[in-house]
Design a protein around this motif. Sequence first.
Motif, PDB file in Angstrom:
ATOM      1  N   GLY A 119     -39.003 -46.474  65.842  1.00  0.00           N
ATOM      2  CA  GLY A 119     -40.319 -46.140  66.377  1.00  0.00           C
ATOM      3  C   GLY A 119     -41.164 -45.374  65.379  1.00  0.00           C
ATOM      4  O   GLY A 119     -42.372 -45.610  65.258  1.00  0.00           O
ATOM      5  N   ALA A 120     -40.530 -44.483  64.634  1.00  0.00           N
ATOM      6  CA  ALA A 120     -41.268 -43.740  63.610  1.00  0.00           C
ATOM      7  C   ALA A 120     -41.728 -44.666  62.494  1.00  0.00           C
ATOM      8  O   ALA A 120     -42.866 -44.569  62.024  1.00  0.00           O
ATOM      9  N   VAL A 121     -40.866 -45.577  62.077  1.00  0.00           N
ATOM     10  CA  VAL A 121     -41.242 -46.531  61.024  1.00  0.00           C
ATOM     11  C   VAL A 121     -42.366 -47.439  61.515  1.00  0.00           C
ATOM     12  O   VAL A 121     -43.310 -47.718  60.784  1.00  0.00           O
ATOM     13  N   ARG A 122     -42.277 -47.885  62.777  1.00  0.00           N
ATOM     14  CA  ARG A 122     -43.331 -48.733  63.322  1.00  0.00           C
ATOM     15  C   ARG A 122     -44.667 -48.003  63.331  1.00  0.00           C
ATOM     16  O   ARG A 122     -45.704 -48.566  63.001  1.00  0.00           O
ATOM     17  N   GLU A 123     -44.625 -46.723  63.688  1.00  0.00           N
ATOM     18  CA  GLU A 123     -45.858 -45.951  63.714  1.00  0.00           C
ATOM     19  C   GLU A 123     -46.442 -45.800  62.315  1.00  0.00           C
ATOM     20  O   GLU A 123     -47.659 -45.823  62.138  1.00  0.00           O
TER      21      GLU A 123
ATOM     22  N   PRO B 296     -53.285 -47.934  58.388  1.00  0.00           N
ATOM     23  CA  PRO B 296     -53.877 -48.786  57.354  1.00  0.00           C
ATOM     24  C   PRO B 296     -53.094 -48.655  56.042  1.00  0.00           C
ATOM     25  O   PRO B 296     -52.711 -47.565  55.646  1.00  0.00           O
ATOM     26  N   GLU B 297     -52.864 -49.793  55.426  1.00  0.00           N
ATOM     27  CA  GLU B 297     -52.062 -49.814  54.206  1.00  0.00           C
ATOM     28  C   GLU B 297     -52.878 -49.330  53.017  1.00  0.00           C
ATOM     29  O   GLU B 297     -54.029 -49.693  52.842  1.00  0.00           O
ATOM     30  N   ARG B 298     -52.254 -48.512  52.206  1.00  0.00           N
ATOM     31  CA  ARG B 298     -52.902 -48.042  50.980  1.00  0.00           C
ATOM     32  C   ARG B 298     -52.561 -48.996  49.849  1.00  0.00           C
ATOM     33  O   ARG B 298     -51.445 -49.465  49.743  1.00  0.00           O
ATOM     34  N   ARG B 299     -53.510 -49.227  48.997  1.00  0.00           N
ATOM     35  CA  ARG B 299     -53.263 -50.094  47.843  1.00  0.00           C
ATOM     36  C   ARG B 299     -52.560 -49.281  46.764  1.00  0.00           C
ATOM     37  O   ARG B 299     -52.908 -48.129  46.501  1.00  0.00           O
ATOM     38  N   ALA B 300     -51.576 -49.890  46.136  1.00  0.00           N
ATOM     39  CA  ALA B 300     -50.821 -49.216  45.088  1.00  0.00           C
ATOM     40  C   ALA B 300     -50.965 -49.991  43.788  1.00  0.00           C
ATOM     41  O   ALA B 300     -51.365 -51.152  43.764  1.00  0.00           O
ATOM     42  N   ILE B 301     -50.633 -49.328  42.725  1.00  0.00           N
ATOM     43  CA  ILE B 301     -50.650 -49.961  41.411  1.00  0.00           C
ATOM     44  C   ILE B 301     -49.482 -50.940  41.355  1.00  0.00           C
ATOM     45  O   ILE B 301     -48.381 -50.603  41.776  1.00  0.00           O
TER      46      ILE B 301
ATOM     47  N   VAL C  41     -40.170 -45.136  48.642  1.00  0.00           N
ATOM     48  CA  VAL C  41     -39.898 -43.708  48.853  1.00  0.00           C
ATOM     49  C   VAL C  41     -41.005 -43.082  49.677  1.00  0.00           C
ATOM     50  O   VAL C  41     -40.748 -42.307  50.600  1.00  0.00           O
ATOM     51  N   ARG C  42     -42.240 -43.431  49.377  1.00  0.00           N
ATOM     52  CA  ARG C  42     -43.377 -42.905  50.127  1.00  0.00           C
ATOM     53  C   ARG C  42     -43.291 -43.326  51.590  1.00  0.00           C
ATOM     54  O   ARG C  42     -43.529 -42.536  52.500  1.00  0.00           O
ATOM     55  N   LEU C  43     -42.917 -44.583  51.843  1.00  0.00           N
ATOM     56  CA  LEU C  43     -42.779 -45.088  53.207  1.00  0.00           C
ATOM     57  C   LEU C  43     -41.668 -44.347  53.950  1.00  0.00           C
ATOM     58  O   LEU C  43     -41.844 -43.949  55.102  1.00  0.00           O
ATOM     59  N   LEU C  44     -40.524 -44.145  53.304  1.00  0.00           N
ATOM     60  CA  LEU C  44     -39.417 -43.445  53.953  1.00  0.00           C
ATOM     61  C   LEU C  44     -39.761 -41.976  54.232  1.00  0.00           C
ATOM     62  O   LEU C  44     -39.414 -41.447  55.288  1.00  0.00           O
ATOM     63  N   LEU C  45     -40.432 -41.326  53.306  1.00  0.00           N
ATOM     64  CA  LEU C  45     -40.839 -39.941  53.540  1.00  0.00           C
ATOM     65  C   LEU C  45     -41.866 -39.845  54.663  1.00  0.00           C
ATOM     66  O   LEU C  45     -41.814 -38.928  55.482  1.00  0.00           O
ATOM     67  N   GLU C  46     -42.783 -40.792  54.708  1.00  0.00           N
ATOM     68  CA  GLU C  46     -43.775 -40.812  55.784  1.00  0.00           C
ATOM     69  C   GLU C  46     -43.093 -41.070  57.127  1.00  0.00           C
ATOM     70  O   GLU C  46     -43.442 -40.458  58.143  1.00  0.00           O
ATOM     71  N   ALA C  47     -42.098 -41.969  57.130  1.00  0.00           N
ATOM     72  CA  ALA C  47     -41.357 -42.238  58.367  1.00  0.00           C
ATOM     73  C   ALA C  47     -40.604 -40.990  58.820  1.00  0.00           C
ATOM     74  O   ALA C  47     -40.558 -40.679  60.010  1.00  0.00           O
TER      75      ALA C  47
ATOM     76  N   ARG D 243     -41.489 -37.910  58.193  1.00  0.00           N
ATOM     77  CA  ARG D 243     -42.498 -36.967  58.680  1.00  0.00           C
ATOM     78  C   ARG D 243     -42.919 -37.317  60.107  1.00  0.00           C
ATOM     79  O   ARG D 243     -43.000 -36.452  60.974  1.00  0.00           O
ATOM     80  N   VAL D 244     -43.157 -38.598  60.356  1.00  0.00           N
ATOM     81  CA  VAL D 244     -43.543 -39.032  61.695  1.00  0.00           C
ATOM     82  C   VAL D 244     -42.407 -38.792  62.680  1.00  0.00           C
ATOM     83  O   VAL D 244     -42.627 -38.372  63.819  1.00  0.00           O
ATOM     84  N   LEU D 245     -41.175 -39.048  62.238  1.00  0.00           N
ATOM     85  CA  LEU D 245     -40.012 -38.834  63.102  1.00  0.00           C
ATOM     86  C   LEU D 245     -39.906 -37.379  63.514  1.00  0.00           C
ATOM     87  O   LEU D 245     -39.590 -37.064  64.655  1.00  0.00           O
ATOM     88  N   LEU D 246     -40.201 -36.478  62.603  1.00  0.00           N
ATOM     89  CA  LEU D 246     -40.081 -35.057  62.909  1.00  0.00           C
ATOM     90  C   LEU D 246     -41.289 -34.491  63.645  1.00  0.00           C
ATOM     91  O   LEU D 246     -41.185 -33.464  64.304  1.00  0.00           O
ATOM     92  N   THR D 247     -42.435 -35.156  63.558  1.00  0.00           N
ATOM     93  CA  THR D 247     -43.624 -34.630  64.222  1.00  0.00           C
ATOM     94  C   THR D 247     -43.963 -35.370  65.512  1.00  0.00           C
ATOM     95  O   THR D 247     -44.686 -34.837  66.341  1.00  0.00           O
TER      96      THR D 247
END
Length: 85
Positions: free
Chosen positions: A22-26, A31-36, A45-51, A53-57
């Motif tokens: 559920g956290a990953v889905r959220e 909106p997707e950020r464009r990356a180099i 890594v950014r996706l897992l850290l964001e997931a 963060r969402v899981l904990l909040t």
Amino acid sequence: MAVLGWFLIGMGVLFVLLGFAGAVREVLLKPERRAIPGEAWADLVRLLLEALRVLLTGPRWLLATAVGLALIWAGSRFVQGLPLF
């Protein structure tokens, strides 16, 4: 009692996985950020850290994870033949 314990452990693992999913889905619904180009590992890594963060909040995902961990703990106590408290 061991069967009940294994059932609780299985349900606990399911709750933890559903909480994380559920956290990953959220995170993925944002909106997707464009990356180099070539930064696939950094994006992962950014996706897992964001997931995380969402899981904990997120109260729903945090609750599902906490319930899952409590079920795993209770199930392991039953499997060992120990009382809950």
